[in-house]
Structure formats: C-alpha cells, structure tokens
Motif scaffolding. Structure first.
Motif, PDB file in Angstrom:
ATOM      1  N   SER A 102       0.842  -1.181   0.000  1.00  0.00           N
ATOM      2  CA  SER A 102       0.000   0.000   0.000  1.00  0.00           C
ATOM      3  C   SER A 102       0.881   1.236   0.000  1.00  0.00           C
ATOM      4  O   SER A 102       1.990   1.233   0.563  1.00  0.00           O
ATOM      5  CB  SER A 102      -0.919  -0.004   1.226  1.00  0.00           C
ATOM      6  N   MET A 103       0.398   2.322  -0.646  1.00  0.00           N
ATOM      7  CA  MET A 103       1.146   3.567  -0.669  1.00  0.00           C
ATOM      8  C   MET A 103       1.230   4.198   0.712  1.00  0.00           C
ATOM      9  O   MET A 103       2.038   5.095   0.944  1.00  0.00           O
ATOM     10  CB  MET A 103       0.484   4.554  -1.642  1.00  0.00           C
ATOM     11  N   LEU A 104       0.403   3.698   1.619  1.00  0.00           N
ATOM     12  CA  LEU A 104       0.404   4.246   2.963  1.00  0.00           C
ATOM     13  C   LEU A 104       1.409   3.546   3.872  1.00  0.00           C
ATOM     14  O   LEU A 104       1.686   4.028   4.975  1.00  0.00           O
ATOM     15  CB  LEU A 104      -1.011   4.125   3.564  1.00  0.00           C
ATOM     16  N   ASP A 105       1.989   2.445   3.410  1.00  0.00           N
ATOM     17  CA  ASP A 105       2.859   1.653   4.283  1.00  0.00           C
ATOM     18  C   ASP A 105       4.050   2.467   4.796  1.00  0.00           C
ATOM     19  O   ASP A 105       4.386   2.398   5.976  1.00  0.00           O
ATOM     20  CB  ASP A 105       3.352   0.408   3.535  1.00  0.00           C
ATOM     21  N   LYS A 106       4.683   3.226   3.917  1.00  0.00           N
ATOM     22  CA  LYS A 106       5.877   3.945   4.348  1.00  0.00           C
ATOM     23  C   LYS A 106       5.558   5.099   5.300  1.00  0.00           C
ATOM     24  O   LYS A 106       6.449   5.631   5.950  1.00  0.00           O
ATOM     25  CB  LYS A 106       6.635   4.466   3.134  1.00  0.00           C
ATOM     26  N   HIS A 107       4.269   5.476   5.351  1.00  0.00           N
ATOM     27  CA  HIS A 107       3.875   6.570   6.245  1.00  0.00           C
ATOM     28  C   HIS A 107       3.310   6.057   7.572  1.00  0.00           C
ATOM     29  O   HIS A 107       3.036   6.866   8.460  1.00  0.00           O
ATOM     30  CB  HIS A 107       2.826   7.455   5.568  1.00  0.00           C
ATOM     31  N   LYS A 108       3.107   4.767   7.704  1.00  0.00           N
ATOM     32  CA  LYS A 108       2.495   4.229   8.913  1.00  0.00           C
ATOM     33  C   LYS A 108       3.323   4.487  10.171  1.00  0.00           C
ATOM     34  O   LYS A 108       2.754   4.826  11.219  1.00  0.00           O
ATOM     35  CB  LYS A 108       2.219   2.738   8.741  1.00  0.00           C
ATOM     36  N   PRO A 109       4.639   4.340  10.134  1.00  0.00           N
ATOM     37  CA  PRO A 109       5.396   4.676  11.354  1.00  0.00           C
ATOM     38  C   PRO A 109       5.197   6.119  11.804  1.00  0.00           C
ATOM     39  O   PRO A 109       5.071   6.402  13.002  1.00  0.00           O
ATOM     40  CB  PRO A 109       6.850   4.402  10.950  1.00  0.00           C
ATOM     41  N   TYR A 110       5.141   7.047  10.833  1.00  0.00           N
ATOM     42  CA  TYR A 110       4.928   8.447  11.186  1.00  0.00           C
ATOM     43  C   TYR A 110       3.517   8.642  11.750  1.00  0.00           C
ATOM     44  O   TYR A 110       3.323   9.380  12.736  1.00  0.00           O
ATOM     45  CB  TYR A 110       5.126   9.324   9.951  1.00  0.00           C
ATOM     46  N   ASN A 149       1.660   6.417  13.294  1.00  0.00           N
ATOM     47  CA  ASN A 149       1.612   5.851  14.644  1.00  0.00           C
ATOM     48  C   ASN A 149       2.266   6.781  15.655  1.00  0.00           C
ATOM     49  O   ASN A 149       1.784   6.946  16.779  1.00  0.00           O
ATOM     50  CB  ASN A 149       2.300   4.491  14.660  1.00  0.00           C
ATOM     51  N   GLN A 150       3.364   7.431  15.233  1.00  0.00           N
ATOM     52  CA  GLN A 150       4.041   8.362  16.122  1.00  0.00           C
ATOM     53  C   GLN A 150       3.154   9.558  16.448  1.00  0.00           C
ATOM     54  O   GLN A 150       3.051   9.980  17.603  1.00  0.00           O
ATOM     55  CB  GLN A 150       5.354   8.815  15.487  1.00  0.00           C
ATOM     56  N   ARG A 151       2.491  10.102  15.402  1.00  0.00           N
ATOM     57  CA  ARG A 151       1.621  11.269  15.619  1.00  0.00           C
ATOM     58  C   ARG A 151       0.376  10.899  16.435  1.00  0.00           C
ATOM     59  O   ARG A 151      -0.101  11.686  17.250  1.00  0.00           O
ATOM     60  CB  ARG A 151       1.200  11.845  14.273  1.00  0.00           C
ATOM     61  N   PHE A 152      -0.121   9.684  16.179  1.00  0.00           N
ATOM     62  CA  PHE A 152      -1.297   9.240  16.932  1.00  0.00           C
ATOM     63  C   PHE A 152      -0.967   9.094  18.421  1.00  0.00           C
ATOM     64  O   PHE A 152      -1.739   9.496  19.288  1.00  0.00           O
ATOM     65  CB  PHE A 152      -1.799   7.909  16.369  1.00  0.00           C
ATOM     66  N   ASN A 153       0.194   8.520  18.720  1.00  0.00           N
ATOM     67  CA  ASN A 153       0.617   8.381  20.107  1.00  0.00           C
ATOM     68  C   ASN A 153       0.873   9.735  20.761  1.00  0.00           C
ATOM     69  O   ASN A 153       0.772   9.863  21.983  1.00  0.00           O
ATOM     70  CB  ASN A 153       1.871   7.512  20.196  1.00  0.00           C
ATOM     71  N   ALA A 154       1.174  10.732  19.935  1.00  0.00           N
ATOM     72  CA  ALA A 154       1.383  12.078  20.471  1.00  0.00           C
ATOM     73  C   ALA A 154       0.072  12.802  20.733  1.00  0.00           C
ATOM     74  O   ALA A 154       0.078  13.902  21.282  1.00  0.00           O
ATOM     75  CB  ALA A 154       2.250  12.889  19.506  1.00  0.00           C
ATOM     76  N   GLY A 155      -1.064  12.204  20.282  1.00  0.00           N
ATOM     77  CA  GLY A 155      -2.366  12.799  20.563  1.00  0.00           C
ATOM     78  C   GLY A 155      -3.074  13.374  19.369  1.00  0.00           C
ATOM     79  O   GLY A 155      -4.197  13.871  19.509  1.00  0.00           O
ATOM     80  N   CYS A 156      -2.477  13.338  18.188  1.00  0.00           N
ATOM     81  CA  CYS A 156      -3.123  13.882  16.992  1.00  0.00           C
ATOM     82  C   CYS A 156      -3.922  12.767  16.320  1.00  0.00           C
ATOM     83  O   CYS A 156      -3.349  11.798  15.820  1.00  0.00           O
ATOM     84  CB  CYS A 156      -2.081  14.451  16.032  1.00  0.00           C
ATOM     85  N   ILE A 157      -5.258  12.903  16.274  1.00  0.00           N
ATOM     86  CA  ILE A 157      -6.101  11.889  15.658  1.00  0.00           C
ATOM     87  C   ILE A 157      -6.998  12.488  14.581  1.00  0.00           C
ATOM     88  O   ILE A 157      -7.960  11.847  14.144  1.00  0.00           O
ATOM     89  CB  ILE A 157      -6.966  11.187  16.732  1.00  0.00           C
ATOM     90  N   ASP A 158      -6.697  13.719  14.162  1.00  0.00           N
ATOM     91  CA  ASP A 158      -7.492  14.368  13.117  1.00  0.00           C
ATOM     92  C   ASP A 158      -6.988  13.930  11.752  1.00  0.00           C
ATOM     93  O   ASP A 158      -5.813  14.131  11.405  1.00  0.00           O
ATOM     94  CB  ASP A 158      -7.409  15.890  13.264  1.00  0.00           C
ATOM     95  N   ALA A 159      -7.870  13.304  10.953  1.00  0.00           N
ATOM     96  CA  ALA A 159      -7.464  12.760   9.662  1.00  0.00           C
ATOM     97  C   ALA A 159      -7.023  13.855   8.699  1.00  0.00           C
ATOM     98  O   ALA A 159      -6.070  13.676   7.928  1.00  0.00           O
ATOM     99  CB  ALA A 159      -8.609  11.948   9.051  1.00  0.00           C
ATOM    100  N   ALA A 160      -7.696  15.013   8.728  1.00  0.00           N
ATOM    101  CA  ALA A 160      -7.342  16.087   7.801  1.00  0.00           C
ATOM    102  C   ALA A 160      -5.936  16.617   8.099  1.00  0.00           C
ATOM    103  O   ALA A 160      -5.142  16.869   7.186  1.00  0.00           O
ATOM    104  CB  ALA A 160      -8.369  17.210   7.881  1.00  0.00           C
ATOM    105  N   THR A 161      -5.640  16.791   9.372  1.00  0.00           N
ATOM    106  CA  THR A 161      -4.307  17.284   9.749  1.00  0.00           C
ATOM    107  C   THR A 161      -3.220  16.306   9.356  1.00  0.00           C
ATOM    108  O   THR A 161      -2.173  16.680   8.800  1.00  0.00           O
ATOM    109  CB  THR A 161      -4.257  17.547  11.259  1.00  0.00           C
ATOM    110  N   LEU A 162      -3.454  15.028   9.631  1.00  0.00           N
ATOM    111  CA  LEU A 162      -2.457  14.016   9.293  1.00  0.00           C
ATOM    112  C   LEU A 162      -2.284  13.886   7.787  1.00  0.00           C
ATOM    113  O   LEU A 162      -1.175  13.653   7.294  1.00  0.00           O
ATOM    114  CB  LEU A 162      -2.861  12.678   9.910  1.00  0.00           C
ATOM    115  N   THR A 163      -3.392  14.041   7.042  1.00  0.00           N
ATOM    116  CA  THR A 163      -3.286  13.975   5.578  1.00  0.00           C
ATOM    117  C   THR A 163      -2.403  15.088   5.047  1.00  0.00           C
ATOM    118  O   THR A 163      -1.555  14.893   4.158  1.00  0.00           O
ATOM    119  CB  THR A 163      -4.682  14.058   4.946  1.00  0.00           C
ATOM    120  N   THR A 164      -2.601  16.297   5.569  1.00  0.00           N
ATOM    121  CA  THR A 164      -1.774  17.432   5.136  1.00  0.00           C
ATOM    122  C   THR A 164      -0.296  17.182   5.419  1.00  0.00           C
ATOM    123  O   THR A 164       0.581  17.493   4.598  1.00  0.00           O
ATOM    124  CB  THR A 164      -2.250  18.708   5.844  1.00  0.00           C
TER     125      THR A 164
END
Length: 230
Positions: free
Chosen positions: A41-49, A51-66
């Motif tokens: 998947s094209m998202l595979d290389k971004h999954k570690p990032y 997961n890191q942002r999610f653990n930091a408290g960011c769960i907004d899909a629009a923000t993470l997409t940007t």
C-alpha cells in the motif's frame, strides 16, 4: 484429473489477471490470507509516522493527511481514515437517561416505600428533591394510604388539618369533598366491612345482562340471576 489438480497454484504462478480464480485454486484459508495481507500500500511507508503522531495525541485525519502529503502521499483523504490508528468516527456520548412517565411516578408515590426497588427509590428521591410540593404530596398520600391499610379512621380529622396547612390545591379539593360526608368516610376507614362483595355481584349481573342483550327480556335475566345465587 480435475481442474484443481491440473490448474496453476497461486503459490507458484501469477493469477492477478483472474483474481477470482484464487478462490477456486486455493487449498486453504491461510493461502488466501497470505496473498491478501502481502499486498503493498502507498500508505505503508507513512504508517510509522502516523503511529508516532497518533501516540502524540493527533487523531485528526485532515491534519495528518496534510502532513503526510508534504512527504509524498497522494491518495485521497478517505484512504487515510481507514488506517487503524485513526478512529473512523468520534465516540458517541452516553445516551441521556429516559425520564420516568407520569403514571410511573404516581405509582411510586402511592406505593409503600418498603416495596420500592432501590433504583425506583433513588429516581423518586431525585424527583422529590426538585419539587417540595410533590414531596409534601407524597407525605400526605402516604399517610392516607396508611389509614386505609390499618383502618385508622380516627386520624382522618388530623390528616385533613395537615393537608390544609400546605399549599396543595388538589389535596385541599379532595379534603373538601371528604368533609361533606365525614361520618361515612370515617366509618369506611374504621370498620372492617366494605362493599366489595356487593360490587362483585353487580358486575356479575352486568355480565349476564350483556350476554343476553337484544335476545331476551327481564324475566329470563331474573331467572338466570336466581339460578346463579343458588
């Protein structure tokens, strides 16, 4: 030889041109899952990032997409919402408790407090705390029910005086009617006799009358009543 025995196996040949053939040639569920889970998947290389942002408290899909688009991600936003780290929808708040109905509250008020369940008693107390008039009504109604149950007609006058001391128009109207026939009401709350058997006989006569309605006269009704009495 069957098609399964002679056909190609997905483990050693390519069958992407006919993806439905994999369900035919597969020999086990694990074989199908291995192919499905191995897809890139094209998202595979971004999954570690992510997961890191999610653990930091960011769960907004629009923000993470940007943020990941700045790193080269080009897929639509709804693809990102399917990532396990991103909640698909916000958690719904607990539903508000259903308010009790008027008939239910009335039953709680006239019922003996010893016969109420813990939940009903808590809900009734919460209602009475918000309405002092209802609290006084429950107190007077409970005292009247006790007079009926224990045959304490001697307390009727005292009960009427207590009701008159509170600003309760409905109960005051009731006591006004009681005063008009105070002797009879006092006797009814004191003597062990009641008109229950008479009312029961009247109901039986009415039932026989309705079963004969339009098909018989009063003479037949009298005979049936007399036979019923014997």
């Amino acid at each position: 030889m069957t098609a399964r025995e002679s056909g190609p196996s997905p483990a050693n040949s390519t069958w992407t041109a006919r993806p439905h053939a994999g369900f035919f040639y597969a020999t086990s569920v694990e074989e199908l899952l291995a192919v499905t889970l191995s897809r890139a998947s094209m998202l595979d290389k971004h999954k570690p990032y992510l997961n890191q942002r999610f653990n930091a408290g960011c769960i907004d899909a629009a923000t993470l997409t940007t943020e990941i688009r700045e790193q080269g991600y080009l897929q639509p936003t709804h693809r990102l919402s399917l990532h396990p780290a991103i909640p698909r929808q916000p958690e719904s708040p607990d539903p508000a408790p259903v308010p009790p109905k008027i008939n239910g509250v009335t039953i709680w008020i006239v019922r003996n407090p010893e016969n109420l369940t813990d939940e009903d008693e808590q809900r009734l107390n919460a209602i009475l705390m918000r309405c002092p008039e209802l609290e006084a009504t429950r107190r007077h109604v409970g005292a009247f029910v006790t007079m009926i149950r224990d045959l304490r007609g001697d307390r009727l006058r005292e009960w009427i005086d207590h009701v008159g001391a509170d600003n309760l128009p409905a109960l005051r109207s009731f006591t006004t009617g009681v005063k008009q026939d105070l002797a009879a009401v006092t006797a009814g709350l004191t003597q062990p006799w009641n008109d229950g058997p008479i009312e029961g006989t009247v109901n039986k006569i009415k039932i026989h009358k309705r079963t004969m309605f339009g098909r018989a006269k009063i003479d037949l009704l009298c005979k049936r009543i007399l036979l019923l009495a014997t």
